[in-house]
Design a protein around this motif. Structure first.
Motif, short mmCIF file in Angstrom:
data_model
loop_
_atom_site.label_atom_id
_atom_site.label_comp_id
_atom_site.label_asym_id
_atom_site.label_seq_id
_atom_site.Cartn_x
_atom_site.Cartn_y
_atom_site.Cartn_z
N UNK A 1 -7.80 13.51 61.85
CA UNK A 1 -6.75 13.40 60.74
C UNK A 1 -7.19 14.14 59.77
N UNK A 2 -8.74 14.05 59.07
CA UNK A 2 -9.18 14.80 58.16
C UNK A 2 -9.13 16.37 58.52
N UNK A 3 -8.98 16.68 59.74
CA UNK A 3 -9.03 18.09 60.26
C UNK A 3 -7.60 18.76 59.73
N UNK A 4 -6.60 17.86 59.75
CA UNK A 4 -5.48 18.41 59.39
C UNK A 4 -5.44 18.75 57.81
N UNK B 1 -6.69 25.41 54.32
CA UNK B 1 -6.88 26.78 54.69
C UNK B 1 -5.58 27.44 54.56
N UNK B 2 -4.77 26.88 54.97
CA UNK B 2 -3.10 27.55 54.68
C UNK B 2 -2.95 27.85 53.21
N UNK C 1 -5.86 26.49 63.42
CA UNK C 1 -6.68 25.96 64.68
C UNK C 1 -6.34 24.86 64.67
N UNK C 2 -5.66 24.01 63.89
CA UNK C 2 -5.39 22.52 64.30
C UNK C 2 -3.81 22.51 63.91
N UNK C 3 -3.25 21.46 64.63
CA UNK C 3 -1.88 21.29 64.15
C UNK C 3 -1.28 19.65 64.49
N UNK C 4 -0.37 19.08 63.83
CA UNK C 4 0.02 17.74 64.11
C UNK C 4 1.03 17.85 65.32
N UNK D 1 -5.84 22.65 68.47
CA UNK D 1 -6.18 21.28 68.63
C UNK D 1 -4.93 20.55 68.23
N UNK D 2 -4.43 19.49 68.92
CA UNK D 2 -3.19 18.76 68.62
C UNK D 2 -4.02 17.60 67.97
#
Length: 247
Positions: A9-12, A18-19, A197-200, A238-239
């Motif tokens: 979750x923190x990766x989101x 980053x966005x 790189x990561x998405x919900x 990453x999902x």
């Protein structure tokens, strides 16, 4: 790869920052003042070139006027000397008198022609001076506009730079709490996938590529352990699973 759900979750949060940093960088590059300054600078260069040309023309006319006035003065002095000789009575020969009178008449015509040249040059010089004054004013006006646009650009840049600093610091703090291997994979994918790189996983749809996952993929993700790091089969990002994933 495995990582605690909270770390994923923190990766989101890292991705969101980053966005945000990408958006701020784009804003900095796309400030309207950049194009405005570039356009004004081109105008200023052209105006300065025209001003130099006008100043050169005025300078040339000034030299030409000086030369023409000197020519007039020389003819006038010569005519005055001849008239003085004529008036003095020193010349008594009828032929010499005729020649002297003819020369005085010729000098008068020559003086008139030269004075016409002086007037013509003076008119051209006056026109060049007006052009210099006009261009000088236009150059000053454009320089003022550039100064104003530069001040506005610098103010906007300073504000955005402050946001960049704040977002960068926040990212550093959150990224430090994400496992190194997970963060490393994320950073690698982010470079490969245009900054994402990561998405919900939201309602069975990857928010990275906006593609709805196939039922077989959904079943595999549903069966995966909570700490399993899963990837989108479409974009390989990453999902991150949440309560809104629709599993």
């Amino acid at each position: 790869m495995n990582a605690a759900p909270a770390d994923q979750i923190r990766l989101l949060d890292v991705q969101d920052l980053d966005v945000r940093l990408q958006q701020l960088a784009h804003k900095l590059r796309s400030l309207p003042e950049h194009a405005e300054i570039e356009s004004l600078t081109k105008d200023l260069t052209q105006l300065r070139d025209l001003l130099v040309a006008a100043q050169t023309e005025e300078s040339d006319c000034a030299r030409e006027q000086t030369k023409a006035e000197q020519d007039v003065d020389q003819v006038r002095q010569r005519a005055a000397r001849d008239q003085q000789r004529l008036d003095s009575g020193a010349v008594t020969s009828p032929k010499d008198l005729e020649n002297l009178q003819r020369e005085i008449a010729s000098l008068a015509k020559r003086q008139g022609d030269l004075e016409d040249v002086v007037l013509e040059v003076m008119e051209r010089r006056e026109s060049a001076q007006e052009r210099v004054a006009e261009l000088t004013e236009r150059v000053s006006s454009v320089e003022s506009k550039i100064d104003d646009a530069t001040a506005r650009r610098d103010a906007a840049s300073e504000s955005l730079d402050g946001e960049v600093v704040a977002a960068t610091k926040e990212r550093e703090v959150i990224a430090a709490s994400v496992p190194a291997d997970l963060l490393g994979l994320y950073d690698k994918l982010r470079k490969q996938q245009g900054g994402i790189g990561a998405a919900k996983l939201y309602q069975r749809t990857c928010q990275g590529c906006r593609q709805e996952l196939a039922i077989t993929d959904i079943n595999e993700i549903r069966a995966a352990a909570p700490d399993t790091v899963v990837r989108c089969e479409n974009c390989r990002r990453i999902l991150v699973r949440t309560s809104e994933s629709g599993l």
